[in-house]
Design an enzyme around this catalytic site. Structure first.
Site, PDB file in Angstrom:
ATOM      1  N   HIS A 169      11.639 -23.190   9.403  1.00  0.00           N
ATOM      2  CA  HIS A 169      10.642 -23.868  10.250  1.00  0.00           C
ATOM      3  C   HIS A 169       9.241 -23.839   9.674  1.00  0.00           C
ATOM      4  CE1 HIS A 169      13.118 -23.419  14.232  1.00  0.00           C
ATOM      5  NE2 HIS A 169      13.891 -23.714  13.199  1.00  0.00           N
ATOM      6  N   HIS A 174       8.732 -30.132  11.367  1.00  0.00           N
ATOM      7  CA  HIS A 174       8.229 -28.879  10.789  1.00  0.00           C
ATOM      8  C   HIS A 174       7.146 -29.148   9.742  1.00  0.00           C
ATOM      9  CE1 HIS A 174      10.997 -26.648  13.111  1.00  0.00           C
ATOM     10  NE2 HIS A 174      12.080 -27.113  12.505  1.00  0.00           N
ATOM     11  N   ASP A 212       0.872  -1.179   0.000  1.00  0.00           N
ATOM     12  CA  ASP A 212       0.000   0.000   0.000  1.00  0.00           C
ATOM     13  C   ASP A 212       0.907   1.226   0.000  1.00  0.00           C
ATOM     14  OD1 ASP A 212       0.907   0.326   2.591  1.00  0.00           O
ATOM     15  OD2 ASP A 212      -1.070   0.236   3.532  1.00  0.00           O
ATOM     16  N   CYS A 253       3.233  -3.044   3.999  1.00  0.00           N
ATOM     17  CA  CYS A 253       2.380  -1.902   4.328  1.00  0.00           C
ATOM     18  C   CYS A 253       3.147  -1.070   5.364  1.00  0.00           C
ATOM     19  CB  CYS A 253       0.992  -2.344   4.810  1.00  0.00           C
ATOM     20  SG  CYS A 253       0.949  -3.282   6.346  1.00  0.00           S
ATOM     21  N   GLY A 254       2.486  -0.158   6.028  1.00  0.00           N
ATOM     22  CA  GLY A 254       3.213   0.703   6.958  1.00  0.00           C
ATOM     23  C   GLY A 254       3.884  -0.085   8.066  1.00  0.00           C
ATOM     24  N   THR A 255       3.131  -0.980   8.661  1.00  0.00           N
ATOM     25  CA  THR A 255       3.660  -1.808   9.751  1.00  0.00           C
ATOM     26  C   THR A 255       3.987  -3.228   9.318  1.00  0.00           C
ATOM     27  OG1 THR A 255       1.420  -2.494  10.308  1.00  0.00           O
ATOM     28  CG2 THR A 255       2.297  -0.566  11.486  1.00  0.00           C
ATOM     29  N   GLY A 256       3.412  -3.677   8.217  1.00  0.00           N
ATOM     30  CA  GLY A 256       3.488  -5.079   7.814  1.00  0.00           C
ATOM     31  C   GLY A 256       2.415  -5.933   8.478  1.00  0.00           C
ATOM     32  N   ILE A 257       1.673  -5.333   9.389  1.00  0.00           N
ATOM     33  CA  ILE A 257       0.713  -6.123  10.174  1.00  0.00           C
ATOM     34  C   ILE A 257      -0.578  -6.374   9.390  1.00  0.00           C
ATOM     35  CG2 ILE A 257      -0.688  -6.176  12.266  1.00  0.00           C
ATOM     36  CD1 ILE A 257       1.525  -4.512  13.647  1.00  0.00           C
ATOM     37  N   GLY A 258      -1.208  -5.305   8.916  1.00  0.00           N
ATOM     38  CA  GLY A 258      -2.494  -5.480   8.223  1.00  0.00           C
ATOM     39  C   GLY A 258      -2.370  -6.375   7.004  1.00  0.00           C
TER      40      GLY A 258
HETATM   41  C1  RB5 Z   1      -2.026   2.704   6.375  1.00  0.00           C
HETATM   42  O1  RB5 Z   1      -2.019   3.976   6.958  1.00  0.00           O
HETATM   43  C2  RB5 Z   1      -1.632   1.671   7.405  1.00  0.00           C
HETATM   44  O2  RB5 Z   1      -2.711   1.424   8.235  1.00  0.00           O
HETATM   45  C3  RB5 Z   1      -1.163   0.405   6.732  1.00  0.00           C
HETATM   46  O3  RB5 Z   1      -0.085   0.702   5.909  1.00  0.00           O
HETATM   47  C4  RB5 Z   1      -0.692  -0.704   7.647  1.00  0.00           C
HETATM   48  O4  RB5 Z   1       0.264  -0.258   8.547  1.00  0.00           O
HETATM   49  C5  RB5 Z   1      -1.752  -1.478   8.290  1.00  0.00           C
HETATM   50  O5  RB5 Z   1      -1.518  -2.455   9.007  1.00  0.00           O
END
Ligand code: RB5
Length: 143
Positions: free
Chosen positions: A98, A134, A8, A65-70
């Site tokens: 693993h 594994h 993103d 993405c910004g954090t890689g989490i979403g």
């Molecule tokens: C976008 O602002 C941000 O929410 C997205 O890049 C990401 O970090 C979500 O997990």
């Protein structure tokens, strides 16, 4: 080996650094977007990269993405996808050995380009261990 790339706006700039690096290494890739820093919804790009892997158009993916989490949460909803959010090379090596992770997730606002490139290289260059314990655990995820 073909790598599917997706991001993103929060991962766009780091994805460009990774594209330059893949070009330098001569590794084939397909960039599924996004293609600029305009605000978009990361699940769309996670799904495109996952589909590419499921359809065997790509062998592995990199999602940013910004954090890689979403973007990793989205990818991990899809059967057969094992997306690993990595912030260092130890995680990248371990998840290949693993978990046979098929997607590397990165946070464009978390890791700088120098570290990110090292993480990418570690991820791409580490084979799955193929150890029975594994394989058993990966099968248990799918089942
Ligand atoms: C976008 O602002 C941000 O929410 C997205 O890049 C990401 O970090 C979500 O997990």
């Amino acid at each position: 080996m073909v790598i599917a790339l997706g991001s993103d706006q929060g991962g766009f700039e780091l994805k460009q650094e990774i594209i330059n690096h893949l070009n330098e290494r001569g590794i084939d890739f397909v960039d599924y977007g996004s293609y600029d820093t305009k605000s978009v919804d990361y699940p769309e790009y996670a799904k495109k990269v996952c589909k590419s892997i499921k359809d065997k158009e790509s062998n592995m993916g990199i999602l940013i993405c910004g954090t890689g989490i979403g973007i990793s949460i989205t990818a991990n909803k899809i059967p057969g996808i094992r997306a690993a959010l990595c912030t260092d090379c130890f995680m990248a090596e371990a998840t290949r050995l693993h978990n046979d992770a098929n997607i590397l997730a990165l946070g464009g606002r978390v890791v700088g380009p120098g570290l990110a490139i090292k993480i990418v290289d570690t991820f791409l260059d580490t084979p799955f261990s193929n150890e029975e314990r594994h394989i058993r655990r990966i099968n248990a995820i799918e089942n």
